[in-house]
Design a protein around this motif. Structure first.
Motif, PDB file in Angstrom:
ATOM      1  N   ASP A  69     -72.917  17.948  93.458  1.00 40.64           N
ATOM      2  CA  ASP A  69     -71.522  17.631  93.182  1.00 40.64           C
ATOM      3  C   ASP A  69     -71.382  16.114  93.036  1.00 40.64           C
ATOM      4  OD1 ASP A  69     -68.549  18.868  93.445  1.00 40.64           O
ATOM      5  OD2 ASP A  69     -68.614  16.892  94.407  1.00 40.64           O
ATOM      6  N   ASN A  70     -70.561  15.678  92.098  1.00 38.45           N
ATOM      7  CA  ASN A  70     -70.439  14.242  91.841  1.00 38.45           C
ATOM      8  C   ASN A  70     -69.972  13.464  93.067  1.00 38.45           C
ATOM      9  OD1 ASN A  70     -71.321  14.591  89.256  1.00 38.45           O
ATOM     10  ND2 ASN A  70     -69.384  14.121  88.251  1.00 38.45           N
ATOM     11  N   LEU A 107     -76.308  16.784  83.148  1.00 44.73           N
ATOM     12  CA  LEU A 107     -75.974  16.483  81.755  1.00 44.73           C
ATOM     13  C   LEU A 107     -76.786  17.339  80.784  1.00 44.73           C
ATOM     14  CD1 LEU A 107     -75.640  12.610  82.075  1.00 44.73           C
ATOM     15  CD2 LEU A 107     -73.805  14.203  81.476  1.00 44.73           C
ATOM     16  N   GLU A 108     -78.020  17.657  81.176  1.00 41.16           N
ATOM     17  CA  GLU A 108     -78.835  18.550  80.343  1.00 41.16           C
ATOM     18  C   GLU A 108     -78.205  19.936  80.272  1.00 41.16           C
ATOM     19  OE1 GLU A 108     -81.528  18.077  78.378  1.00 41.16           O
ATOM     20  OE2 GLU A 108     -81.149  15.947  78.767  1.00 41.16           O
ATOM     21  N   TRP A 118     -66.536  23.428  74.458  1.00 35.92           N
ATOM     22  CA  TRP A 118     -66.154  22.780  75.706  1.00 35.92           C
ATOM     23  C   TRP A 118     -64.650  22.853  75.920  1.00 35.92           C
ATOM     24  CZ3 TRP A 118     -69.254  17.537  75.246  1.00 35.92           C
ATOM     25  CH2 TRP A 118     -70.606  17.799  75.477  1.00 35.92           C
ATOM     26  N   SER A 119     -64.280  23.137  77.138  1.00 39.15           N
ATOM     27  CA  SER A 119     -62.869  23.051  77.504  1.00 39.15           C
ATOM     28  C   SER A 119     -62.545  21.595  77.819  1.00 39.15           C
ATOM     29  CB  SER A 119     -62.578  23.923  78.722  1.00 39.15           C
ATOM     30  OG  SER A 119     -63.254  23.409  79.866  1.00 39.15           O
ATOM     31  N   GLU A 120     -61.281  21.276  77.943  1.00 35.60           N
ATOM     32  CA  GLU A 120     -60.882  19.910  78.284  1.00 35.60           C
ATOM     33  C   GLU A 120     -61.436  19.514  79.649  1.00 35.60           C
ATOM     34  OE1 GLU A 120     -56.727  17.391  78.892  1.00 35.60           O
ATOM     35  OE2 GLU A 120     -56.749  19.137  77.564  1.00 35.60           O
ATOM     36  N   ARG A 126     -68.095  16.181  82.037  1.00 36.91           N
ATOM     37  CA  ARG A 126     -69.247  15.565  81.368  1.00 36.91           C
ATOM     38  C   ARG A 126     -69.115  14.045  81.364  1.00 36.91           C
ATOM     39  NH1 ARG A 126     -70.533  12.690  77.478  1.00 36.91           N
ATOM     40  NH2 ARG A 126     -68.339  12.533  76.872  1.00 36.91           N
ATOM     41  N   LYS A 127     -67.930  13.576  80.994  1.00 38.91           N
ATOM     42  CA  LYS A 127     -67.705  12.136  80.933  1.00 38.91           C
ATOM     43  C   LYS A 127     -67.824  11.509  82.320  1.00 38.91           C
ATOM     44  CE  LYS A 127     -64.562   8.579  79.232  1.00 38.91           C
ATOM     45  NZ  LYS A 127     -63.397   8.276  78.389  1.00 38.91           N
ATOM     46  N   GLU A 128     -67.236  12.146  83.324  1.00 35.62           N
ATOM     47  CA  GLU A 128     -67.307  11.629  84.698  1.00 35.62           C
ATOM     48  C   GLU A 128     -68.751  11.556  85.170  1.00 35.62           C
ATOM     49  OE1 GLU A 128     -66.664  14.020  88.492  1.00 35.62           O
ATOM     50  OE2 GLU A 128     -64.700  13.099  88.223  1.00 35.62           O
TER      51      GLU A 128
END
Length: 291
Positions: A69-70, A107-108, A118-120, A126-128
């Motif tokens: 988890d990020n 990311l892979e 992709w959903s919003e 992904r960006k985070e």
């Protein structure tokens, strides 16, 4: 924060975590431990920050939060930087490696989903995740620079810069800082010609973007020009940075500017002495013609 405010914040957070424990509010416990850990970190209390980050992570993992988890990775990154500050090399490297490899693996997985599907929310995740990877690479680059592994620092800065530019744009403040940092690392390796166009672009973009630390970028460019022997241009940029640094009240950069201007004048004196010496040698070796 002033020292008194920090002390007051510590007291309030200790009360808050006690209340969270008494009410068995796990989310509040995690949140409060995280705040306490960050507060200890900025105060340089690394041992205390380490214990608090570990406590917060323990509650998160025991509550079912995935290891990748990020939020967990972000705390792991803080721990890696703490270990770096404590000169615990193996733990620091293991921590940085865990963070980068975990984020790269996530990311892979994102790549397996077609972009049009992709959903919003997925795009936001992904960006985070990618920006957090950039932060990990930036942190590792600074650690590598501090331990004099400049080639690896160069690679990390290049990767972090690529991510930041692609996700946030060339004129984003962090992109400009990373460009300047990369140029500095190249300069330290004697790669002045490679460093100059990078820092020059950062300075130009900082003017367009109105970057608040433009004076810092100017100082870095002035130093690189100094190393290339472009003394007039170097001196001009130091003086331009001087006014901006005075307006910003940046005492640390003002000190660097003072040292830089002294170095410019020293180089000028050395060049004048070399020219005078060369002229003297030429006069002495010239043939004397009898009338």
């Amino acid at each position: 924060m002033y020292r008194g405010q920090l002390h007051a914040a510590n007291g309030l957070l200790h009360q808050a975590v006690g209340l969270a424990h008494r009410t068995h509010n796990t989310q509040a416990i995690i949140y409060t431990y995280s705040l306490m850990a960050n507060l200890a970190y900025v105060q340089g209390q690394l041992d205390n920050a380490e214990k608090l980050f570990k406590a917060a992570m323990s509650f998160m993992l025991s509550g079912g939060t995935p290891e990748d988890d990020n939020a967990v990775i972000e705390m792991s990154l803080k721990l890696a930087t703490i270990y770096a500050g404590q000169d615990k090399t193996d733990l620091a490297e293991h921590g940085f490696q865990f963070c980068t490899e975990s984020l790269q693996a996530k990311l892979e997985k994102h790549k397996e989903i077609p972009a049009e599907d992709w959903s919003e929310q997925q795009e936001g995740e992904r960006k985070e995740t990618r920006l957090l990877l950039g932060l990990c690479l930036d942190s590792h680059a600074r650690y590598m620079a501090a331990t004099h592994n400049l080639p690896q620092a160069t690679k990390d800065y290049q990767s972090a810069l690529k991510i930041c530019q692609e996700e946030q744009g060339e004129t984003h403040p962090q992109s400009l800082v990373l460009m300047s940092d990369l140029a500095t690392i190249l300069d330290l390796q004697g790669r002045h010609e490679e460093a100059l166009p990078i820092v020059k672009k950062a300075v130009e973009l900082s003017q367009v973007a109105g970057h608040p630390d433009r004076h810092v970028l100017l100082v870095n460019m002035a130093g690189i020009l100094l190393h290339l022997g472009h003394l007039d241009e170097s001196g001009r940029l130091y003086h331009e940075a001087l006014g901006l640094a005075q307006s910003a009240g940046d005492s640390e950069t003002l000190e660097q500017i003072g040292e830089g201007l002294k170095e410019v004048e020293k180089k000028r004196r050395e060049m004048k002495a070399e020219v005078a010496e060369a002229g003297g040698e030429a006069s002495a070796s010239a043939p004397i013609l009898n009338p």
